[in-house]
Design a protein around this motif. Structure first.
Motif, mmCIF file in Angstrom:
data_model
loop_
_atom_site.group_PDB
_atom_site.id
_atom_site.type_symbol
_atom_site.label_atom_id
_atom_site.label_comp_id
_atom_site.label_asym_id
_atom_site.label_seq_id
_atom_site.Cartn_x
_atom_site.Cartn_y
_atom_site.Cartn_z
ATOM 1 N N ARG A 4 0.827 -1.207 0.000
ATOM 2 C CA ARG A 4 0.000 0.000 0.000
ATOM 3 C C ARG A 4 0.859 1.255 0.000
ATOM 4 N NH1 ARG A 4 -2.026 2.890 3.389
ATOM 5 N NH2 ARG A 4 -1.802 1.659 5.279
ATOM 6 N N ARG A 9 7.087 0.907 8.262
ATOM 7 C CA ARG A 9 7.695 2.242 8.377
ATOM 8 C C ARG A 9 8.962 2.173 9.221
ATOM 9 N NH1 ARG A 9 3.779 7.220 9.112
ATOM 10 N NH2 ARG A 9 1.959 6.708 7.847
ATOM 11 N N TRP A 53 11.424 4.991 8.168
ATOM 12 C CA TRP A 53 10.476 6.078 7.903
ATOM 13 C C TRP A 53 9.832 6.524 9.216
ATOM 14 C CZ3 TRP A 53 7.453 3.880 3.050
ATOM 15 C CH2 TRP A 53 8.342 3.816 1.965
ATOM 16 N N PRO A 54 9.225 7.724 9.214
ATOM 17 C CA PRO A 54 8.545 8.174 10.436
ATOM 18 C C PRO A 54 7.381 7.244 10.784
ATOM 19 C CG PRO A 54 8.748 9.966 8.835
ATOM 20 C CD PRO A 54 9.140 8.712 8.123
ATOM 21 N N ASP A 93 0.487 7.435 13.521
ATOM 22 C CA ASP A 93 -0.358 7.540 14.702
ATOM 23 C C ASP A 93 -0.998 6.180 15.010
ATOM 24 O OD1 ASP A 93 -2.407 8.038 16.463
ATOM 25 O OD2 ASP A 93 -3.125 9.830 15.443
ATOM 26 N N GLU A 123 -10.884 2.854 4.198
ATOM 27 C CA GLU A 123 -10.728 3.139 5.630
ATOM 28 C C GLU A 123 -12.036 3.553 6.292
ATOM 29 O OE1 GLU A 123 -8.615 4.557 3.367
ATOM 30 O OE2 GLU A 123 -6.749 3.503 3.832
ATOM 31 N N VAL A 167 -16.889 5.994 10.511
ATOM 32 C CA VAL A 167 -16.312 7.212 11.091
ATOM 33 C C VAL A 167 -17.212 8.365 10.660
ATOM 34 C CG1 VAL A 167 -13.912 6.438 11.182
ATOM 35 C CG2 VAL A 167 -14.813 7.376 9.044
ATOM 36 N N PRO A 220 9.029 9.694 2.966
ATOM 37 C CA PRO A 220 9.178 9.652 4.429
ATOM 38 C C PRO A 220 8.736 10.953 5.092
ATOM 39 C CG PRO A 220 11.099 8.701 3.379
ATOM 40 C CD PRO A 220 10.260 9.309 2.282
ATOM 41 N N ALA A 221 9.095 12.087 4.518
ATOM 42 C CA ALA A 221 8.695 13.363 5.114
ATOM 43 C C ALA A 221 7.170 13.491 5.119
ATOM 44 C CB ALA A 221 9.329 14.520 4.351
ATOM 45 N N LEU A 231 5.023 11.126 5.217
ATOM 46 C CA LEU A 231 4.458 10.170 6.169
ATOM 47 C C LEU A 231 4.504 10.695 7.590
ATOM 48 C CD1 LEU A 231 5.878 6.783 4.903
ATOM 49 C CD2 LEU A 231 3.478 7.412 5.065
ATOM 50 N N GLY A 232 5.385 11.668 7.819
ATOM 51 C CA GLY A 232 5.481 12.218 9.162
ATOM 52 C C GLY A 232 4.301 13.090 9.541
ATOM 53 N N GLY A 279 1.023 13.173 10.585
ATOM 54 C CA GLY A 279 -0.204 12.781 11.258
ATOM 55 C C GLY A 279 -0.853 11.509 10.798
ATOM 56 N N ARG A 280 -2.182 11.582 10.635
ATOM 57 C CA ARG A 280 -2.993 10.380 10.546
ATOM 58 C C ARG A 280 -3.312 9.962 9.128
ATOM 59 N NH1 ARG A 280 -6.470 10.161 15.204
ATOM 60 N NH2 ARG A 280 -8.060 9.384 13.847
ATOM 61 N N ALA A 281 -2.748 10.606 8.143
ATOM 62 C CA ALA A 281 -3.088 10.306 6.759
ATOM 63 C C ALA A 281 -2.724 8.871 6.394
ATOM 64 C CB ALA A 281 -2.363 11.265 5.833
ATOM 65 N N LYS A 282 -3.591 8.234 5.623
ATOM 66 C CA LYS A 282 -3.353 6.876 5.144
ATOM 67 C C LYS A 282 -2.948 6.973 3.675
ATOM 68 C CE LYS A 282 -4.563 2.722 7.089
ATOM 69 N NZ LYS A 282 -4.814 2.388 8.491
ATOM 70 N N LEU A 283 -1.707 6.609 3.401
ATOM 71 C CA LEU A 283 -1.173 6.767 2.060
ATOM 72 C C LEU A 283 -1.327 5.477 1.260
ATOM 73 C CD1 LEU A 283 0.388 9.331 1.058
ATOM 74 C CD2 LEU A 283 2.409 7.897 1.137
ATOM 75 N N HIS A 284 -1.691 5.620 -0.005
ATOM 76 C CA HIS A 284 -1.768 4.483 -0.923
ATOM 77 C C HIS A 284 -0.963 4.833 -2.161
ATOM 78 C CE1 HIS A 284 -5.413 2.508 0.964
ATOM 79 N NE2 HIS A 284 -5.441 3.701 1.517
ATOM 80 N N VAL A 291 -9.417 10.079 7.856
ATOM 81 C CA VAL A 291 -10.744 9.958 8.468
ATOM 82 C C VAL A 291 -10.749 10.725 9.785
ATOM 83 C CG1 VAL A 291 -11.104 7.682 7.422
ATOM 84 C CG2 VAL A 291 -10.233 7.847 9.775
#
Lengths: 380, 380
Positions: A26, A294, A299-300, A303, B282, B308, B330-331, B333-334, B336-341, B360
């Motif tokens: 993902r 991660r 990687w960072p 949450d 999600e 949610v 990587p930056a 991803l730092g 918060g709560r975001a879900k990356l695809h 969400v």
């Protein structure tokens, strides 16, 4: 990080590798699997399959050559195999030193005790006389455990009287298998949590959960645990300190006992995603699998908090021997909001983990009832 | 359903196939991919890769022989190819008849209009004279559209005056490509929803969402849409009726316009998981991908409701030409709560869909801000 897609190698191809692989994919990361058996659960979700035993240095080296970073899905792989990869310059996380502190459970207990982290009293058992001495010191019943390669209770025996020492040692594989003894903890509840620890030492703590074992196999997990804030804080601090003490990178699964007088003790650590953390796929902002990926890639961390009020996870365990049967699946899927995970195992065995089901919602008990109903509707 | 693991075949190997594959695998289903290019996004997540064009009957037959059920990730595959598979007894969902009602957009509009479902006025354009007649009837500006094989706006032209008719027709590929015309709808918002429709005709409706296009490409989606209950009910009913009218099995993506005086019109249907439904991974009890899999396999559909309060999805579009760059990942991803695809595409192009990010939370606007911040931090 470099610009061509990274390849993460996972030693082992079971369900933990499978779910780690999907989290990595993902994030755009390719995944290679090394497993002794072809068509393993994880090899079903990637074209990069290597078949070979981790004891085969040539197979491990060929696999590692295809990977930018290597991780593992269980702690049975000898730390020396990991050390050999590290010596060749391959990034391996968790590293050999951390795995060595965990894979021998006697060493693990010694490391934790030395750091003054709460564990049940324990002692090495090199001979029957040692075990009998433990019986006198700890009282009966006490536990005899294999130091290595134990899972789902197959390396544990409860010793109720001196005359059970010999048979228990034999049943555990002594003298070929090294043993140790632990005082029995009359726990009120089994708790668990996860700590994600980055290459830079940064940590993130997952919610404290309750788990229920049946015949030494995890049957269900409830998140969050129904305990007060003091216990929650104590457990969280203990788990974080344990992860730092062993120095693992990635997820550290931490099983805990809630003992008499609300004492919290560490039962066992695992340097990898853990069965008690499967609920995090649906219920947390970042799943244990994603944070493992991660962390090992440097990687960072994400949450780990719950994004829903509550969740329940029930393991789908084999109830029979023979080819896994999926006939009941459509009927079970008709039951509401449950999220089903099947691991692609062709063969069922009594107690084998074939999948799990997670339900999220407002009320943990209602989630658990719904997940158990799905489990009851399936006879994989 | 039979007891050995099922294999679901997907025609096409892009990101929709990739995410459908992962949902299928979670249910224990194996996945085979047919794509013209080796190493497609979906082929990166399964060992069962077939390389070939859907126009190559032999390649399609070899692929289908490995599959229990065949589905598709786009509506460009000629319905006759699907009909040939059906004639050989292979279950194909959505089937040839449903795809034929959708893949030619003029036919799609005719089918919807015949069922008295609200669409903008439209007309066939066989020659420039037809387009000029549309200009007189619809007024300027109006839209010229390719009847087939259009996506992300590449088959649309806005015609602002009679002298633009010729150049627009040429730009769209006329006379090799068949065209039609549509009245321009001065919409207040673009809405979208998904309908899952089972083999037995059972349907489940996803929440209504808002979408924002930039340069004809979906940029973001907000769930739920910030509209009143009447519009929500109207849109839901229109979408369900449209899915039933075309008779598709699986997910039907429904793009809608919220026009003047709160009129709701169908803009376009897609017989497959849709970009505006990615948030469901999600945010919903059952994702669009899982319900597509359930539907095409003939299994009961899952609950499509939000788990949610709100979600935002932002597409990560290429901003440059050349190898995709992951340096910023990587930056990003730092944050918060975001879900990356990420979809595993090796090459970036301006406007190419390389991934998406979902957030969400309790507040849709805050989710959108957070997702847009991740997008801004990446230059894939």
């Amino acid at each position: 990080m470099h610009s061509p897609p990274l390849t993460l190698g996972i030693l082992g191809g079971g369900q933990l590798a499978r779910m780690t692989a999907q989290a990595a994919q993902r994030l755009g990361v390719r995944v290679a699997i090394l497993d002794a058996a072809p068509g393993s659960p994880a090899a079903q979700v990637t074209p990069l399959e290597f078949v070979g035993r981790w004891q085969d240095a040539g197979a491990v080296r060929r696999f590692a050559a295809a990977c930018d970073v290597v991780t593992l899905e269980n702690e049975f792989i000898d730390a020396e195999v990991l050390a050999a990869l590290e010596a060749e310059g391959k990034p391996v996380h968790p590293g050999a030193a951390a795995v060595a502190r965990i894979q021998d459970k006697l060493v693990q207990k010694q490391v934790l005790a030395r750091a003054q982290l709460a564990v049940a009293p324990f002692a090495p058992v090199a001979a029957a006389a040692d075990a009998l001495a433990c019986g006198r010191e700890f009282g009966y019943p006490f536990l005899l455990k294999a130091r290595r390669d134990a899972y789902d209770g197959n390396g544990n025996r409860t010793v109720r009287a001196p005359e059970e020492v010999g048979p228990a040692m034999e049943a555990l594989g002594y003298p070929a298998r090294a043993l140790y003894a632990e005082r029995h903890v009359p726990f009120r509840a089994e708790l668990a949590t996860l700590v994600a620890r980055g290459r830079d030492g940064d940590t993130r703590s997952y919610p404290l959960v309750e788990s229920r074992q049946e015949r030494h196999i995890c049957k269900w997990v409830l998140a969050p645990a129904r305990v007060d804030g003091r216990i929650r804080a104590l457990a969280g601090e203990l788990a974080r300190a344990a992860a730092e003490t062993v120095g693992a990178v990635g997820i550290v699964g931490v099983e805990l006992f809630l003992g008499p007088e609300d004492a919290v003790l560490i039962n066992e650590l695992a340097p990898r995603p853990h069965n008690t953390g499967h609920y995090s796929i649906e219920a947390c902002a970042t799943s244990q699998f994603e944070n493992h990926v991660r962390a090992v890639l440097g990687w960072p961390l994400g949450d780990p908090d719950l994004i829903v009020p509550a969740a329940a996870m029930v393991n789908l365990l084999g109830r029979r021997e023979g080819p896994a049967r999926l006939d009941d699946l459509p009927a079970a899927l008709g039951r509401g909001r449950a999220k089903l995970h099947l691991y692609g195992k062709a063969e069922s065995r009594v107690g084998r983990k074939l999948g799990h089901v997670t339900v999220v919602g407002d009320d943990a008990d209602a989630c658990l009832r719904e997940a158990l109903a799905v489990d009851a509707a399936l006879t994989l």
